[in-house]
Design a protein around this motif. Structure first.
Motif: not given
Length: 132
Positions: A4-20
């Motif tokens: 069982i493997v945990p995976y975490t990653k941060e993805i930088q967007f080119k613009s602001r994220i108000f809502e997914i």
């Protein structure tokens, strides 16, 4: 073998994220002799402003790597995503937390005595063929 493997990653967007607005997670795997590699594919749509009606699409490939210490049967590999969470961080970064499980049948190594016996059988078969 089961991991069982945990995976975490941060993805930088080119613009602001108000809502997914929508998000999906897919995967592709490539089993090797000593490792399993692959990609998580995160895609969806987001709004960059509160009052915006326009949605922008995103699609990212996140590579992963898992070393395998046992000798495994590549055809028996089962891969399952067991948990997926995400959150917006600092208004322009999507942090994803993925937990996945990999299981496979372990192949027992051949002992030296068995290898020698197999070699003797091969020699006998070759000699029998030569006698024909």
């Amino acid at each position: 073998m089961q991991s069982i493997v945990p995976y975490t990653k941060e993805i930088q967007f080119k613009s602001r994220i108000f809502e997914i607005c929508s998000i999906s997670l897919e995967h592709e795997i490539n089993p090797g002799d000593t490792e399993i590699t692959g990609n998580f594919i995160i895609s969806g749509e987001y709004k960059s402003h509160e009052v915006s009606v326009n949605k922008e699409e995103f699609n990212y490939k996140l590579p992963f790597h898992l070393e395998v210490t046992d000798t495994i049967d590549k055809n028996s590999i089962q891969f399952e995503i067991t948990d997926f969470n995400y959150q917006v961080v600092n208004e322009d970064t999507l942090k994803v937390d993925i937990e996945f499980q990999v299981s496979a049948t372990t192949i027992e190594p051949v002992r030296i005595e068995e290898r020698e016996a197999i070699s003797e059988i091969k020699k006998e078969v070759i000699e029998d063929i030569d006698d024909l």
